[in-house]
Scaffold this motif. Structure first.
Motif, PDB file in Angstrom:
ATOM      1  N   ASP A  29       0.815  -1.216   0.000  1.00  0.00           N
ATOM      2  CA  ASP A  29       0.000   0.000   0.000  1.00  0.00           C
ATOM      3  C   ASP A  29       0.848   1.265   0.000  1.00  0.00           C
ATOM      4  OD1 ASP A  29       0.844  -0.654   2.616  1.00  0.00           O
ATOM      5  OD2 ASP A  29      -0.889   0.312   3.537  1.00  0.00           O
ATOM      6  N   TRP A  30       1.946   1.267   0.744  1.00  0.00           N
ATOM      7  CA  TRP A  30       2.774   2.477   0.783  1.00  0.00           C
ATOM      8  C   TRP A  30       3.443   2.733  -0.564  1.00  0.00           C
ATOM      9  CZ3 TRP A  30       7.815   1.778  -0.452  1.00  0.00           C
ATOM     10  CH2 TRP A  30       8.394   0.519  -0.223  1.00  0.00           C
ATOM     11  N   TRP A  31       3.775   1.662  -1.293  1.00  0.00           N
ATOM     12  CA  TRP A  31       4.335   1.831  -2.641  1.00  0.00           C
ATOM     13  C   TRP A  31       3.294   2.478  -3.556  1.00  0.00           C
ATOM     14  CZ3 TRP A  31       8.989   0.769  -5.205  1.00  0.00           C
ATOM     15  CH2 TRP A  31       8.922   0.858  -6.599  1.00  0.00           C
ATOM     16  N   LEU A  32       2.078   1.961  -3.512  1.00  0.00           N
ATOM     17  CA  LEU A  32       1.016   2.496  -4.361  1.00  0.00           C
ATOM     18  C   LEU A  32       0.694   3.940  -4.001  1.00  0.00           C
ATOM     19  CD1 LEU A  32      -1.225  -0.695  -4.381  1.00  0.00           C
ATOM     20  CD2 LEU A  32       0.192   0.159  -6.260  1.00  0.00           C
ATOM     21  N   ASP A  33       0.726   4.272  -2.711  1.00  0.00           N
ATOM     22  CA  ASP A  33       0.532   5.664  -2.301  1.00  0.00           C
ATOM     23  C   ASP A  33       1.595   6.567  -2.924  1.00  0.00           C
ATOM     24  OD1 ASP A  33      -1.690   5.112  -0.728  1.00  0.00           O
ATOM     25  OD2 ASP A  33      -0.538   4.932   1.129  1.00  0.00           O
ATOM     26  N   ALA A  34       2.842   6.084  -2.945  1.00  0.00           N
ATOM     27  CA  ALA A  34       3.958   6.903  -3.425  1.00  0.00           C
ATOM     28  C   ALA A  34       3.910   7.117  -4.928  1.00  0.00           C
ATOM     29  CB  ALA A  34       5.286   6.263  -3.018  1.00  0.00           C
ATOM     30  N   VAL A  35       3.590   6.081  -5.692  1.00  0.00           N
ATOM     31  CA  VAL A  35       3.663   6.200  -7.153  1.00  0.00           C
ATOM     32  C   VAL A  35       2.342   6.624  -7.787  1.00  0.00           C
ATOM     33  CG1 VAL A  35       5.563   4.554  -7.361  1.00  0.00           C
ATOM     34  CG2 VAL A  35       3.202   3.724  -7.494  1.00  0.00           C
ATOM     35  N   CYS A  36       1.230   6.366  -7.110  1.00  0.00           N
ATOM     36  CA  CYS A  36      -0.085   6.688  -7.674  1.00  0.00           C
ATOM     37  C   CYS A  36      -0.711   7.923  -7.036  1.00  0.00           C
ATOM     38  CB  CYS A  36      -1.062   5.526  -7.480  1.00  0.00           C
ATOM     39  SG  CYS A  36      -0.563   3.948  -8.161  1.00  0.00           S
ATOM     40  N   GLY A  37      -0.406   8.164  -5.769  1.00  0.00           N
ATOM     41  CA  GLY A  37      -1.183   9.111  -4.990  1.00  0.00           C
ATOM     42  C   GLY A  37      -2.251   8.324  -4.235  1.00  0.00           C
ATOM     43  N   GLN A  38      -2.540   8.722  -3.015  1.00  0.00           N
ATOM     44  CA  GLN A  38      -3.408   7.915  -2.160  1.00  0.00           C
ATOM     45  C   GLN A  38      -4.808   7.729  -2.730  1.00  0.00           C
ATOM     46  OE1 GLN A  38      -3.434   8.796   2.013  1.00  0.00           O
ATOM     47  NE2 GLN A  38      -1.260   9.327   2.068  1.00  0.00           N
ATOM     48  N   GLY A  39      -5.302   8.687  -3.495  1.00  0.00           N
ATOM     49  CA  GLY A  39      -6.673   8.584  -3.981  1.00  0.00           C
ATOM     50  C   GLY A  39      -6.815   8.002  -5.363  1.00  0.00           C
ATOM     51  N   GLU A  40      -5.722   7.557  -5.989  1.00  0.00           N
ATOM     52  CA  GLU A  40      -5.783   7.172  -7.396  1.00  0.00           C
ATOM     53  C   GLU A  40      -5.519   5.694  -7.638  1.00  0.00           C
ATOM     54  OE1 GLU A  40      -3.606   9.760  -9.945  1.00  0.00           O
ATOM     55  OE2 GLU A  40      -4.255  11.561  -8.904  1.00  0.00           O
ATOM     56  N   TRP A  41      -5.547   4.889  -6.602  1.00  0.00           N
ATOM     57  CA  TRP A  41      -5.459   3.449  -6.796  1.00  0.00           C
ATOM     58  C   TRP A  41      -6.546   2.776  -5.972  1.00  0.00           C
ATOM     59  CZ3 TRP A  41      -4.392   0.079  -2.681  1.00  0.00           C
ATOM     60  CH2 TRP A  41      -3.877   0.658  -1.518  1.00  0.00           C
ATOM     61  N   GLU A  42      -6.914   1.602  -6.395  1.00  0.00           N
ATOM     62  CA  GLU A  42      -7.904   0.824  -5.670  1.00  0.00           C
ATOM     63  C   GLU A  42      -7.503  -0.638  -5.713  1.00  0.00           C
ATOM     64  OE1 GLU A  42     -11.779   1.059  -7.516  1.00  0.00           O
ATOM     65  OE2 GLU A  42     -10.875   1.609  -9.433  1.00  0.00           O
ATOM     66  N   VAL A  43      -8.179  -1.428  -4.919  1.00  0.00           N
ATOM     67  CA  VAL A  43      -7.803  -2.836  -4.836  1.00  0.00           C
ATOM     68  C   VAL A  43      -9.049  -3.691  -4.661  1.00  0.00           C
ATOM     69  CG1 VAL A  43      -7.410  -2.686  -2.332  1.00  0.00           C
ATOM     70  CG2 VAL A  43      -6.306  -4.511  -3.656  1.00  0.00           C
ATOM     71  N   MET A  44      -9.067  -4.783  -5.392  1.00  0.00           N
ATOM     72  CA  MET A  44     -10.119  -5.782  -5.284  1.00  0.00           C
ATOM     73  C   MET A  44      -9.596  -6.935  -4.428  1.00  0.00           C
ATOM     74  SD  MET A  44     -11.688  -8.168  -8.345  1.00  0.00           S
ATOM     75  CE  MET A  44     -11.679  -6.802  -9.495  1.00  0.00           C
ATOM     76  N   LEU A  45     -10.410  -7.391  -3.491  1.00  0.00           N
ATOM     77  CA  LEU A  45     -10.030  -8.491  -2.612  1.00  0.00           C
ATOM     78  C   LEU A  45     -10.965  -9.675  -2.845  1.00  0.00           C
ATOM     79  CD1 LEU A  45      -9.615  -6.475   0.726  1.00  0.00           C
ATOM     80  CD2 LEU A  45      -7.891  -6.887  -1.037  1.00  0.00           C
ATOM     81  N   TYR A  46     -10.382 -10.843  -2.966  1.00  0.00           N
ATOM     82  CA  TYR A  46     -11.168 -12.072  -3.099  1.00  0.00           C
ATOM     83  C   TYR A  46     -11.075 -12.815  -1.774  1.00  0.00           C
ATOM     84  CZ  TYR A  46     -13.030 -16.379  -5.148  1.00  0.00           C
ATOM     85  OH  TYR A  46     -13.804 -17.481  -5.437  1.00  0.00           O
ATOM     86  N   LEU A  47     -12.218 -13.001  -1.124  1.00  0.00           N
ATOM     87  CA  LEU A  47     -12.251 -13.581   0.214  1.00  0.00           C
ATOM     88  C   LEU A  47     -12.900 -14.955   0.207  1.00  0.00           C
ATOM     89  CD1 LEU A  47     -12.792 -10.251   0.558  1.00  0.00           C
ATOM     90  CD2 LEU A  47     -12.779 -10.920   2.959  1.00  0.00           C
ATOM     91  N   GLU A  48     -12.331 -15.825   1.025  1.00  0.00           N
ATOM     92  CA  GLU A  48     -12.921 -17.132   1.301  1.00  0.00           C
ATOM     93  C   GLU A  48     -12.930 -17.327   2.810  1.00  0.00           C
ATOM     94  OE1 GLU A  48     -10.759 -20.175  -0.746  1.00  0.00           O
ATOM     95  OE2 GLU A  48     -11.732 -19.782  -2.674  1.00  0.00           O
ATOM     96  N   ASP A  49     -14.069 -17.213   3.404  1.00  0.00           N
ATOM     97  CA  ASP A  49     -14.329 -17.548   4.825  1.00  0.00           C
ATOM     98  C   ASP A  49     -13.241 -17.224   5.840  1.00  0.00           C
ATOM     99  OD1 ASP A  49     -16.909 -18.443   4.961  1.00  0.00           O
ATOM    100  OD2 ASP A  49     -16.400 -20.520   4.577  1.00  0.00           O
ATOM    101  N   PRO A  50     -13.018 -16.085   6.338  1.00  0.00           N
ATOM    102  CA  PRO A  50     -13.219 -14.762   5.734  1.00  0.00           C
ATOM    103  C   PRO A  50     -11.875 -14.209   5.264  1.00  0.00           C
ATOM    104  CG  PRO A  50     -12.963 -14.517   8.100  1.00  0.00           C
ATOM    105  CD  PRO A  50     -12.660 -15.975   7.764  1.00  0.00           C
ATOM    106  N   GLN A  51     -10.936 -15.104   4.984  1.00  0.00           N
ATOM    107  CA  GLN A  51      -9.580 -14.688   4.645  1.00  0.00           C
ATOM    108  C   GLN A  51      -9.478 -14.143   3.221  1.00  0.00           C
ATOM    109  OE1 GLN A  51      -7.187 -18.223   5.399  1.00  0.00           O
ATOM    110  NE2 GLN A  51      -6.508 -17.381   7.348  1.00  0.00           N
ATOM    111  N   VAL A  52      -8.582 -13.169   3.045  1.00  0.00           N
ATOM    112  CA  VAL A  52      -8.242 -12.690   1.709  1.00  0.00           C
ATOM    113  C   VAL A  52      -7.269 -13.693   1.095  1.00  0.00           C
ATOM    114  CG1 VAL A  52      -7.177 -10.849   0.360  1.00  0.00           C
ATOM    115  CG2 VAL A  52      -8.547 -10.284   2.384  1.00  0.00           C
ATOM    116  N   VAL A  53      -7.637 -14.260  -0.041  1.00  0.00           N
ATOM    117  CA  VAL A  53      -6.783 -15.266  -0.677  1.00  0.00           C
ATOM    118  C   VAL A  53      -6.198 -14.773  -1.996  1.00  0.00           C
ATOM    119  CG1 VAL A  53      -7.997 -17.167   0.433  1.00  0.00           C
ATOM    120  CG2 VAL A  53      -8.727 -16.394  -1.843  1.00  0.00           C
TER     121      VAL A  53
END
Length: 316
Positions: A29-53
């Motif tokens: 996340d800190w890398w993406l903040d530095a190169v994109c700007g905090q408001g210009e990146w997003e992330v999709m999470l795929y969860l399985e009971d209830p862990q992010v996999v």
């Protein structure tokens, strides 16, 4: 087992803290903040009971009324990354669901991590692909083997001769460092495609997280011949940027400096691999081969809609 996809940056920041060095540097996340700007990146999470996999990072930009996905500066990989080890069949199922969940953009350009072997889910969704290559030393634990794999010209005419007159040092002053990185573009009378402010912000973030450092070569008079910036994560050291001073290009300093960085990555950082992160020009390929590096393929995925559809067929 319940499965779901969410867009949740706060949850992802917690995941980054929990995973630490186990997450490749370009996905943190800190890398993406530095190169994109905090408001210009997003992330999709795929969860399985209830862990992010699995995760999918996205950098979107706007041009007029249009939103498109692109690669942020200095970032080699984005897109999907499997947190848990799965079979290729399971990875394909997860990736298919994540591709289907992508927002509808007018354009899409991403380079995928080496982990992504199968791009069929993108193909089925109408995306296009080009194969690209980086150059990697896959086992830098064996420095004797790496040294023997370097070409005779580099060993004898560059590294050995340069080491008699030049010395490697750390942490070059930032403005001078950036000016050396800009030198190759100035020789070609083009503008460096990366803003100095972005480099400064990223260098500061890497220093804060102990994931990057500059190296440089100077002579006995204090003249800087070459400089590079090295990144690292748990497994790999990456040659992010490099350059040589115009008047010292024939001194062998750049070759010596690269060898010093490889040794540092092996003996100090204890990394397993050294990734040159280079492009695919013939001259660059020849240089990497001189160090014994081998090509490693990855996918460049693209898709442009509406009146921009033709870009998918011509963009490289």
């Amino acid at each position: 087992m319940s499965k779901k996809i969410v867009f949740d940056k706060d949850c992802y920041r917690s995941l980054c803290r929990d995973m630490g060095d186990d997450l490749p540097i370009f996905y943190r996340d800190w890398w993406l903040d530095a190169v994109c700007g905090q408001g210009e990146w997003e992330v999709m999470l795929y969860l399985e009971d209830p862990q992010v996999v699995a995760i999918y990072t996205i950098y979107s930009k706007r041009k007029g009324p249009f939103t498109y996905v692109s690669m942020p500066p200095l970032t080699k990989f984005m897109g999907p990354y499997m947190i848990k080890p799965f079979s290729q069949r399971k990875q394909q199922k997860i990736l298919s669901k994540m591709v289907d969940a992508l927002p509808r953009y007018i354009g899409f350009d991403q380079t995928m991590h080496y982990q992504v072997k199968n791009w069929l889910p993108f193909y089925w969704a109408g995306y296009h692909q080009n194969t690209r290559y980086s150059f990697v030393l896959p086992d830098i634990g064996d420095l004797d083997g790496i040294w023997k794999g370097i070409s005779t010209d580099y060993r004898n005419n560059k590294i050995k001769k340069a080491s008699e007159q030049l010395a490697m040092k750390y942490d070059l002053e930032t403005d001078l460092l950036i000016s050396i990185f800009a030198a190759p573009f100035e020789r070609q009378q083009t503008t460096m495609p990366i803003q100095a402010s972005t480099m400064k912000r990223l260098f500061a973030a890497c220093a804060q997280h102990d994931c990057g450092q500059s190296f440089y070569i100077e002579d006995q008079q204090g003249e800087v011949h070459a400089a590079l910036y090295l990144l690292w994560d748990k497994d790999t050291a990456y040659l992010l940027l490099s350059g040589e001073s115009q008047q010292w290009r024939s001194s062998g300093g750049g070759v010596l400096l690269t060898w010093c960085a490889i040794k540092h990555a092996s003996t100090v950082l204890r990394c397993h691999k050294f990734d040159f992160l280079g492009g695919m020009s013939e001259n660059l390929e020849r240089t990497r081969r001189q160090f014994g590096a081998v090509p490693r393929s990855y996918h460049y995925i693209k898709k442009w809609r509406g009146p921009f559809w033709w870009i998918s067929h011509v963009r490289r």
